[in-house]
Design a protein around this motif. Sequence first.
Motif, PDB file in Angstrom:
ATOM      1  N   MET A 297     -17.558  -2.404  -5.499  1.00  0.00           N
ATOM      2  CA  MET A 297     -16.745  -3.485  -4.602  1.00  0.00           C
ATOM      3  C   MET A 297     -16.168  -4.545  -5.521  1.00  0.00           C
ATOM      4  O   MET A 297     -15.041  -4.791  -4.978  1.00  0.00           O
ATOM      5  N   LEU A 298     -16.658  -5.001  -6.507  1.00  0.00           N
ATOM      6  CA  LEU A 298     -15.840  -5.949  -7.230  1.00  0.00           C
ATOM      7  C   LEU A 298     -14.634  -5.433  -7.849  1.00  0.00           C
ATOM      8  O   LEU A 298     -13.700  -6.217  -7.930  1.00  0.00           O
ATOM      9  N   LEU A 299     -14.582  -4.288  -8.099  1.00  0.00           N
ATOM     10  CA  LEU A 299     -13.322  -3.563  -8.884  1.00  0.00           C
ATOM     11  C   LEU A 299     -12.328  -3.199  -7.679  1.00  0.00           C
ATOM     12  O   LEU A 299     -11.061  -3.847  -7.857  1.00  0.00           O
ATOM     13  N   LEU A 300     -12.860  -2.964  -6.555  1.00  0.00           N
ATOM     14  CA  LEU A 300     -11.669  -2.979  -5.200  1.00  0.00           C
ATOM     15  C   LEU A 300     -11.050  -4.497  -5.231  1.00  0.00           C
ATOM     16  O   LEU A 300      -9.793  -4.564  -5.021  1.00  0.00           O
ATOM     17  N   VAL A 301     -12.030  -5.558  -4.962  1.00  0.00           N
ATOM     18  CA  VAL A 301     -11.468  -6.709  -4.925  1.00  0.00           C
ATOM     19  C   VAL A 301     -10.707  -7.224  -6.011  1.00  0.00           C
ATOM     20  O   VAL A 301      -9.488  -7.689  -5.936  1.00  0.00           O
ATOM     21  N   ALA A 302     -10.986  -6.876  -7.180  1.00  0.00           N
ATOM     22  CA  ALA A 302     -10.130  -7.416  -8.653  1.00  0.00           C
ATOM     23  C   ALA A 302      -8.672  -6.299  -8.441  1.00  0.00           C
ATOM     24  O   ALA A 302      -7.547  -7.232  -8.801  1.00  0.00           O
ATOM     25  N   THR A 303      -8.807  -5.193  -7.949  1.00  0.00           N
ATOM     26  CA  THR A 303      -7.391  -4.545  -8.138  1.00  0.00           C
ATOM     27  C   THR A 303      -6.520  -5.002  -7.004  1.00  0.00           C
ATOM     28  O   THR A 303      -5.135  -5.015  -7.061  1.00  0.00           O
ATOM     29  N   GLN A 304      -7.216  -5.662  -5.763  1.00  0.00           N
ATOM     30  CA  GLN A 304      -6.604  -6.020  -4.769  1.00  0.00           C
ATOM     31  C   GLN A 304      -5.697  -7.578  -5.307  1.00  0.00           C
ATOM     32  O   GLN A 304      -4.314  -7.605  -4.861  1.00  0.00           O
ATOM     33  N   PHE A 305      -6.543  -8.147  -5.914  1.00  0.00           N
ATOM     34  CA  PHE A 305      -5.946  -9.452  -6.775  1.00  0.00           C
ATOM     35  C   PHE A 305      -4.586  -8.994  -7.409  1.00  0.00           C
ATOM     36  O   PHE A 305      -3.645  -9.838  -7.446  1.00  0.00           O
ATOM     37  N   VAL A 306      -4.729  -7.961  -8.193  1.00  0.00           N
ATOM     38  CA  VAL A 306      -3.612  -7.627  -9.121  1.00  0.00           C
ATOM     39  C   VAL A 306      -2.432  -7.034  -8.147  1.00  0.00           C
ATOM     40  O   VAL A 306      -1.262  -7.391  -8.374  1.00  0.00           O
ATOM     41  N   GLY A 307      -2.748  -6.397  -7.281  1.00  0.00           N
ATOM     42  CA  GLY A 307      -1.835  -5.853  -6.565  1.00  0.00           C
ATOM     43  C   GLY A 307      -1.111  -6.862  -5.788  1.00  0.00           C
ATOM     44  O   GLY A 307       0.401  -6.881  -5.635  1.00  0.00           O
ATOM     45  N   TRP A 308      -1.696  -7.772  -5.187  1.00  0.00           N
ATOM     46  CA  TRP A 308      -1.141  -8.908  -4.544  1.00  0.00           C
ATOM     47  C   TRP A 308      -0.321  -9.856  -5.309  1.00  0.00           C
ATOM     48  O   TRP A 308       0.801 -10.455  -5.179  1.00  0.00           O
ATOM     49  N   GLY A 309      -0.644 -10.212  -6.840  1.00  0.00           N
ATOM     50  CA  GLY A 309      -0.133 -10.967  -7.512  1.00  0.00           C
ATOM     51  C   GLY A 309       1.257 -10.269  -8.326  1.00  0.00           C
ATOM     52  O   GLY A 309       2.027 -11.050  -8.073  1.00  0.00           O
ATOM     53  N   GLU A 310       0.835  -9.076  -8.537  1.00  0.00           N
ATOM     54  CA  GLU A 310       2.029  -8.301  -9.006  1.00  0.00           C
ATOM     55  C   GLU A 310       3.123  -8.324  -8.152  1.00  0.00           C
ATOM     56  O   GLU A 310       4.400  -8.377  -8.295  1.00  0.00           O
ATOM     57  N   GLU A 311       2.801  -7.874  -6.766  1.00  0.00           N
ATOM     58  CA  GLU A 311       3.874  -7.598  -5.980  1.00  0.00           C
ATOM     59  C   GLU A 311       4.210  -8.967  -5.268  1.00  0.00           C
ATOM     60  O   GLU A 311       5.675  -9.093  -5.199  1.00  0.00           O
ATOM     61  N   GLY A 312       3.629  -9.923  -5.280  1.00  0.00           N
ATOM     62  CA  GLY A 312       4.091 -11.477  -5.072  1.00  0.00           C
ATOM     63  C   GLY A 312       5.446 -11.891  -5.993  1.00  0.00           C
ATOM     64  O   GLY A 312       6.542 -12.314  -5.637  1.00  0.00           O
ATOM     65  N   MET A 313       5.047 -11.498  -7.223  1.00  0.00           N
ATOM     66  CA  MET A 313       5.804 -11.789  -8.534  1.00  0.00           C
ATOM     67  C   MET A 313       7.237 -10.969  -8.481  1.00  0.00           C
ATOM     68  O   MET A 313       8.209 -11.354  -8.648  1.00  0.00           O
ATOM     69  N   PHE A 314       6.896  -9.503  -8.267  1.00  0.00           N
ATOM     70  CA  PHE A 314       7.925  -8.685  -8.640  1.00  0.00           C
ATOM     71  C   PHE A 314       8.951  -8.324  -7.212  1.00  0.00           C
ATOM     72  O   PHE A 314      10.102  -8.206  -7.379  1.00  0.00           O
ATOM     73  N   ARG A 315       7.992  -7.858  -6.328  1.00  0.00           N
ATOM     74  CA  ARG A 315       8.656  -7.735  -5.043  1.00  0.00           C
ATOM     75  C   ARG A 315       8.914  -8.781  -4.125  1.00  0.00           C
ATOM     76  O   ARG A 315       9.428  -8.732  -2.987  1.00  0.00           O
ATOM     77  N   GLY A 316       8.297  -9.918  -4.460  1.00  0.00           N
ATOM     78  CA  GLY A 316       8.519 -11.201  -3.696  1.00  0.00           C
ATOM     79  C   GLY A 316       9.466 -12.147  -4.302  1.00  0.00           C
ATOM     80  O   GLY A 316      10.637 -12.211  -4.018  1.00  0.00           O
ATOM     81  N   ILE A 317       9.116 -12.716  -5.338  1.00  0.00           N
ATOM     82  CA  ILE A 317      10.202 -13.539  -6.297  1.00  0.00           C
ATOM     83  C   ILE A 317      11.168 -12.940  -6.503  1.00  0.00           C
ATOM     84  O   ILE A 317      12.378 -13.304  -6.367  1.00  0.00           O
ATOM     85  N   GLY A 318      10.928 -11.883  -7.391  1.00  0.00           N
ATOM     86  CA  GLY A 318      11.994 -11.243  -7.993  1.00  0.00           C
ATOM     87  C   GLY A 318      13.040 -10.635  -7.116  1.00  0.00           C
ATOM     88  O   GLY A 318      14.110 -10.913  -7.403  1.00  0.00           O
ATOM     89  N   VAL A 319      12.671  -9.894  -6.178  1.00  0.00           N
ATOM     90  CA  VAL A 319      13.770  -9.277  -5.280  1.00  0.00           C
ATOM     91  C   VAL A 319      14.506 -10.711  -4.339  1.00  0.00           C
ATOM     92  O   VAL A 319      15.790 -10.502  -4.311  1.00  0.00           O
ATOM     93  N   THR A 320      13.693 -11.538  -4.378  1.00  0.00           N
ATOM     94  CA  THR A 320      14.455 -12.685  -3.591  1.00  0.00           C
ATOM     95  C   THR A 320      15.663 -13.336  -4.406  1.00  0.00           C
ATOM     96  O   THR A 320      16.596 -13.450  -4.354  1.00  0.00           O
ATOM     97  N   VAL A 321      15.010 -13.543  -5.678  1.00  0.00           N
ATOM     98  CA  VAL A 321      16.159 -14.025  -6.808  1.00  0.00           C
ATOM     99  C   VAL A 321      17.262 -13.090  -7.101  1.00  0.00           C
ATOM    100  O   VAL A 321      18.326 -13.460  -7.121  1.00  0.00           O
ATOM    101  N   LEU A 322      16.942 -11.732  -7.196  1.00  0.00           N
ATOM    102  CA  LEU A 322      17.907 -11.181  -7.446  1.00  0.00           C
ATOM    103  C   LEU A 322      18.888 -10.794  -6.365  1.00  0.00           C
ATOM    104  O   LEU A 322      20.251 -10.710  -6.413  1.00  0.00           O
ATOM    105  N   ARG A 323      18.408 -10.863  -4.901  1.00  0.00           N
ATOM    106  CA  ARG A 323      19.207 -11.043  -3.784  1.00  0.00           C
ATOM    107  C   ARG A 323      20.389 -12.160  -3.718  1.00  0.00           C
ATOM    108  O   ARG A 323      21.277 -12.026  -3.560  1.00  0.00           O
ATOM    109  N   ARG A 324      19.478 -13.055  -4.076  1.00  0.00           N
ATOM    110  CA  ARG A 324      20.500 -14.586  -4.054  1.00  0.00           C
ATOM    111  C   ARG A 324      21.484 -14.615  -5.009  1.00  0.00           C
ATOM    112  O   ARG A 324      22.733 -15.257  -5.082  1.00  0.00           O
ATOM    113  N   HIS A 325      21.322 -13.668  -6.359  1.00  0.00           N
ATOM    114  CA  HIS A 325      22.536 -13.671  -7.175  1.00  0.00           C
ATOM    115  C   HIS A 325      23.507 -12.596  -7.090  1.00  0.00           C
ATOM    116  O   HIS A 325      24.237 -12.170  -7.757  1.00  0.00           O
TER     117      HIS A 325
END
Length: 138
Positions: A1-29
């Motif tokens: 269960m702990l591994l599932l929670v930890a990997t969800q944190f990774v998924g949300w964190g990396e997606e927030g960074m690259f498909r959230g912030i990254g995509v937005t910045v690239l579109r703005r440019h």
Amino acid sequence: MLLLVATQFVGWGEEGMFRGIGVTVLRRHGLTEGRVALWSSVVFGAVHLTNVVGHGISALPQAVMVSLAGYFFYLIRRVSRGNVANSILHGLFDFSLLSGSAILVDQQAYAGTLLPVLVYPVLAIILFVKRRDIEPAE
């Protein structure tokens, strides 16, 4: 269960960074959607090159595979019009890889770990064939 929670944190964190912030910045440019998809995925893979420290040269093919996965996660974000579905799937994908390889008591190979890895060549072919479909119709 702990591994599932930890990997969800990774998924949300990396997606927030690259498909959230990254995509937005690239579109703005002013990048087209095809270039946004490409460059956000390339940067995502390049960041994983830091794994060379612990894993040596095997980090290079991993970075390529992670870039392909990043493109897939971008497409999910694009179709779902948000960052929720791709974040959840990213976490579940990481969970499937880690639960079959990193936590085995006897450290023997687990055949179930091979399936997610085999997805990459199929994904590469689909992305290559359908790459032009990502741009909105004029």
